[in-house]
Design an enzyme around this catalytic site. Structure first.
Site, PDB file in Angstrom:
ATOM      1  N   TYR A  73       0.805  -1.224   0.000  1.00 24.38           N
ATOM      2  CA  TYR A  73       0.000   0.000   0.000  1.00 24.38           C
ATOM      3  C   TYR A  73       0.838   1.273   0.000  1.00 24.38           C
ATOM      4  CZ  TYR A  73      -4.260  -2.672   0.529  1.00 24.38           C
ATOM      5  OH  TYR A  73      -5.293  -3.512   0.317  1.00 24.38           O
ATOM      6  N   GLU A  82       5.066 -27.201  17.161  1.00 30.53           N
ATOM      7  CA  GLU A  82       4.343 -26.779  15.953  1.00 30.53           C
ATOM      8  C   GLU A  82       3.057 -26.034  16.262  1.00 30.53           C
ATOM      9  OE1 GLU A  82       3.530 -30.026  13.272  1.00 30.53           O
ATOM     10  OE2 GLU A  82       2.086 -28.842  12.109  1.00 30.53           O
ATOM     11  N   ASP A 100       3.893 -32.403  14.539  1.00 26.22           N
ATOM     12  CA  ASP A 100       2.941 -33.497  14.315  1.00 26.22           C
ATOM     13  C   ASP A 100       3.627 -34.703  13.682  1.00 26.22           C
ATOM     14  OD1 ASP A 100       0.707 -32.345  15.369  1.00 26.22           O
ATOM     15  OD2 ASP A 100      -0.035 -31.535  13.457  1.00 26.22           O
TER      16      ASP A 100
END
Ligand SMILES: Nc1ncnc2c1ncn2[C@@H]1O[C@H](COP(=O)(O)OP(=O)(O)OP(=O)(O)O)[C@@H](O)[C@H]1O
Ligand SMILES: [Mg+2]
Lengths: 606, 371
Positions: free
Chosen positions: B112, B205, B257
């Protein structure tokens, strides 16, 4: 059981085979009716060089579902038809004024009558014809006697009218407007496109008026009627030309002329007639010479001549055969009294082949005729009256084959002109690019033709892909596009060579003018493949494709150039400003020249 | 002070400042070069290491992806380059200002901000791309010139930091003061490390496990700083892990995981990603992946889900990746492929909420340290 033979009239034939002429069902017939009437009006205006104002109206007779009864009326400001010819022109098939060798939309003497016929068999309503002609207005209601190919007049009104001329035909027929409307509107629009000098108004069943205003006051130069070209001849036409030369006139037609020119009485003897005729032989007309010669050589007076019918005169045996008043058949030896004998013989034998060819055909002068006759091994002094059937066939075939004749005269054609085609496409499509071309006149099988093509691209043409508008003798062709020669040619062109792709918004207009457009059907919808026409179409299209290609690359070039100019003048100042701040410098770098360098640099790259 | 408290070496303490100075130097000299060229009516050119796939190579010694020698020359004289050339110089100008003013900006802010300077970016990916160009050009990560991504991960544990961001200079904070942890944002990334009692970093995680570890006092029990990577860790987090490792000599352990993506999170922390091959400051090459391994799923009888087609495909892809050629990485991939099943960290909850901290974690740390 013996078979019963019967004969049908031409109108009966077309009644039974109306789909030949395009009157297959309510949808197609409504469209055909509009088309036949509009084309007649335009033909009539063209012939008299009147700027056409055509008013088409279609109104339903009832509410409810299609198909139903509609009244179609087409009104023009043309020359109209003299009152006595109206019933026959419009009430008899194969009756018309366009069986000539010059370009017109109509060709068969069929269109209007078929529309009236179709209206009659589907609604049993008469046709209404209002004609303004010679400061009178005539109103007919009329039906057709299909079995006998003749009109039946139901009513006839005559009024004084100060209306200028024009014809208004109103046919009631069964139609399906909901299905036909798209084609009819398309037809009217395309007619306006190919007739930019006409005002055309279409008043539809819902009272919407669609108007096309003329964009020019110039009517294309009119076609001139021409003699046939030798390559376009057939056996029948040749035989007719020969017989026209050989016709013996009947005495009753010229009786007064003979009495006046010879100052003779009808009961004077053959000898006296001979005396009188010899005195002023060179000043006598052809008819009088012929009648006098017959009377003298048969040794009868003028009263008797009126009562016999000559069957044949055989120049090889000097015998004449005739049927007497009391139906006896006589063959007599002709007396060799001059100058009557020589004169009669010259009429009977006819012209020499050489002068016959020169007199009756276009593009045939004496030296051409002589060369041709050498080629077919005919004696140039041979009299046409002595040609046998086999010789006529041999002569015809040779004329069709001989390749040294000059191409046919195209004065009998009336194309629109590239200028007007272009102007018309411009005003109708508002394209970004438009160009039209008229190819030089060419011929197929002795019939002259001219191909005109226009190509328009972009602008207000938004639909992607090629849209083809086909015209023949200034008639739009709307059906069976896939079978038409124009599509074949478009498909064969290698558009990629011109960087034209099939998703570009493109309109192609093809117009073929000919004294004999090679339609595949009487319905006049699509044009058969003729190598000569294909050749002209292909070359014309290639020419225009190249023009479009040039336009597109020029445009691309211009866009690139302005983009280029834009890019350098847009970004270099920013680059200067940012680097100034980064470098903490007190003034902007002197980058301005680079803007100019940049443009040049990129141009070189291309 | 607690015994065993570590202090950051004073040389390293200056690191943030020094890096910023170096960045400013590079940007200014870039500006001067371009300014001089323009002033002499020469179209300036830039040479940027090519980031095309063919120029990304795996460096066995560094154990990470790096860029090869291919160079892209970008010339302002070329119509097709001029726009992106100007964008790049604008960005240099803009971040120079950021660094000077001690302000930060997100990737989206950059997109922007450009509009205020009459610069046009088609979309944010285009401006992100130019940012990466600048990284490659000056060989500094965007965080070094104060541009941060929106994604944030967090950290918790006994570490005292001192801010260097404007307005907070010299202020100190202990990262164990707030149980939800602290966002790893620009101010934390640029802070100096003062002291810590931690002996290792545990990167997990997921936010849920992070919170569990805090609740279960893992930071105390294991003398650990706990980092929530929030999935694949953002570069600021990877950079922070590296600093914790380098400046405070902390070991880094990774817990993710039990699936191919978890394994890859560990690998990216260890060996970096192809996307950041132009940067060398983001890897902790001796970080240890402690779980959840495919073999753990069997060993701890974890509840599982079936692997999807995409999961399996990803396994095969990684098997061919040069970073995965070592023993354990291959072995676990093979096992995943064989089992075709996966488990999340939360799966330990089947055996009680504290199963993971009571049993699993200590066991795995022991194994890791014995290797
Ligand atoms: N609107 C009109 N103004 C003047 N004459 C007309 C008009 N309509 C028809 N005619 C005359 O009537 C004749 C018969 O028209 P018709 O449509 O039946 O046949 P055509 O136009 O000659 O051939 P085609 O069958 O190809 O249309 C025409 O040849 C023309 O002389
Ligand atoms: Mg007609």
């Amino acid at each position: 059981m013996s078979k019963a033979f019967s004969e049908i009239s031409p109108s009966e034939f077309f009644y039974r085979n109306r789909d030949l002429a395009g009157f297959t069902n309510p949808t197609r017939s409504l469209y055909m009716t509009v088309r036949e009437l509009v084309e007649n009006s335009l033909d009539a205006c063209d012939a008299e060089r009147i700027l056409p104002d055509i008013y088409i109206s279609i109104k339903a007779l009832s509410e409810g579902q299609d198909p139903k009864h509609y009244v179609v009326s087409v009104k023009d400001n043309g020359p109209s038809i003299a009152a006595e010819y109206i019933p026959k022109a419009l009430g008899k098939v194969l009756y018309g004024t366009k069986f000539t060798l010059k370009q017109a939309r109509g060709m068969f003497g069929l269109g209007a009558t078929m529309a009236i016929l179709y209206g009659q068999i589907t609604t049993n309503k008469p046709v209404k014809i209002v004609s303004a002609y010679d400061s009178k207005s005539y109103e007919y209601t009329m039906m057709l006697d299909i079995q006998h190919n003749r009109p039946v007049i139901l009513s006839k009104n005559e009024k004084v009218s100060n209306n200028s001329s024009g014809l208004d035909i109103e046919i009631t027929l069964e139609g399906d407007y909901s299905k036909a409307q798209q084609k009819i509107k398309e037809y009217v629009a395309q007619t306006a496109l190919i007739t930019p000098y006409a005002n055309i108004t279409f008043d539809d069943p819902f009272n919407n008026k669609i108007e096309y205003k003329r964009i020019t006051d110039e009517i294309p130069s009119p076609p001139i009627e021409v003699q046939p070209h030798p390559a376009g001849i057939d056996v029948e036409t040749l035989r007719r030309l020969i017989n026209k030369e050989l016709t013996l006139i009947s005495f009753s037609d010229v009786r007064d002329k003979v009495k006046k020119e010879l100052n003779a009485r009808t009961n004077q003897s053959a000898d006296t007639l001979a005396e009188l005729a010899r005195e002023k032989w060179d000043r006598l007309s052809r008819d009088v010479k012929l009648i006098t010669s017959l009377a003298v050589l048969l040794s009868i007076n003028l009263d008797e001549i009126d009562k016999i019918r000559i069957d044949k005169i055989n120049p090889n045996t000097d015998e004449a055969s005739y049927i007497t008043f009391d139906e006896r058949y006589l063959t007599v030896k002709l007396q060799k009294i001059e100058p009557f004998y020589k004169y009669l013989l010259s009429i009977v034998e006819g012209d020499t082949l050489l002068s016959f060819l020169v007199k009756n055909f276009q593009r045939v002068g004496e030296s051409t005729a002589r060369k041709f006759l050498e080629y077919v091994k005919f004696d140039e002094d041979k009299r046409i009256g002595t040609l046998t059937n086999d010789e006529i066939v041999r002569l015809t075939e040779a004329m069709q084959k001989y390749s040294e004749f000059l191409p046919p005269d195209a004065n009998c054609l009336s194309p629109l002109s590239a200028k007007f085609l272009e102007a018309s496409m411009e005003s109708m499509f508002k394209p970004e690019f438009v160009e039209a071309i008229q190819r030089p006149a060419s011929a197929y099988s002795g019939f002259p033709f001219i191909v005109e093509i226009g190509v328009a691209y972009g602008g207000e043409i938004k639909e992607e892909g090629i849209k083809l508008y086909r015209f023949a003798n200034r008639i739009p062709l709307l059906y069976d596009e896939g079978s038409d020669i124009s599509w074949k040619v478009i498909k064969e062109i290698d558009w990629k060579r011109y960087k034209i792709s099939f998703d570009m918004p493109l309109i192609i207009v093809t117009h073929i003018c000919s004294t004999k457009v090679p339609y595949k059907t009487v319905g006049k919808e699509y044009i058969a493949d003729r190598p000569e026409i294909e050749y002209e179409l292909k070359n014309g299209l290639r020419f225009l494709a190249r023009k479009l290609f040039l336009h597109l690359s020029k445009k691309k070039h211009a866009e690139m150039a302005s983009k280029r100019a834009n890019i350098y003048s847009r970004y270099l100042p920013l680059l200067a400003q940012f680097s100034k701040e980064l470098a903490n410098a007190s003034r902007l770098p002197k980058y301005e020249k680079l803007i100019r360098y940049g443009k040049r640099y990129e141009e070189e790259q291309e | 002070m607690v015994r065993g408290m570590k202090k950051s070496k004073s040389k390293d303490r200056e690191s943030t400042k020094i890096r910023k100075e170096r960045v400013k130097e590079l940007l200014t000299s870039l500006g001067i070069k371009i300014y001089n060229d323009l002033d002499n009516q020469i179209f300036p050119e830039l040479e940027i290491p090519s980031r095309s796939v063919s120029n990304i190579v795996y460096d066995k010694r560094l154990k990470q992806y790096i860029l090869g020698d291919a160079i892209i020359k970008r010339s302002s004289s070329n119509m097709r380059h001029l726009r992106s050339f100007t964008q790049l110089v604008w960005l240099a100008f803009f971040v120079n200002k950021l660094v000077n003013e001690g302000k930060t900006s997100t990737l989206r802010d950059i997109y922007y901000s450009s509009q205020a300077f009459n610069m046009d970016f088609e979309d944010q990916p285009e401006s992100d791309h130019i940012i990466t160009d600048l990284e490659a050009l000056i060989s500094f990560a965007r965080e070094d010139f104060n541009i941060y991504p929106e994604e944030r991960s967090s950290i918790f544990g006994d570490l005292t930091i001192e801010y260097t961001v404007r307005g907070y200079e010299g202020r100190r904070l202990n990262l164990a003061d707030h149980p939800d942890g602290y966002l790893i944002g620009p101010s934390l990334s640029s802070a100096e490390f003062i002291e810590t009692s931690a002996e290792m970093v545990l990167a997990v995680e997921k936010g849920g496990i992070f919170t569990r570890f805090v609740e279960e006092n893992v930071h105390k029990k294991f003398k650990a700083l706990i980092v929530d990577t929030a999935g694949q860790p953002p570069r600021a987090t990877r950079y922070l892990l590296k600093r914790l490792h380098d400046e405070l000599s902390l070991d880094v352990y990774i817990l993710a995981d039990g699936d191919v993506y978890g394994e890859h999170i560990a690998m990216v922390i260890k060996s970096g990603s192809a996307n950041a091959a132009h940067l060398r400051e983001l890897t902790v090459s001796d970080a240890k992946w402690i779980g959840v391994w495919a073999s753990d799923i069997q060993k701890y009888k974890l509840p599982t889900d079936p692997m999807t087609e995409a999961d399996i495909k990803r396994c095969y892809e990684l098997k061919n990746d040069p970073r995965y050629q070592l023993d354990i990485w291959q072995k676990e991939l093979d096992l995943f492929i064989k089992m075709k099943r996966k488990s999340e960290l939360e799966a330990f909850a089947k055996y009680g909420l504290t199963k993971i901290t009571d049993d699993y974690l200590p066991e795995k740390l022991k194994i890791a340290n014995s290797l």
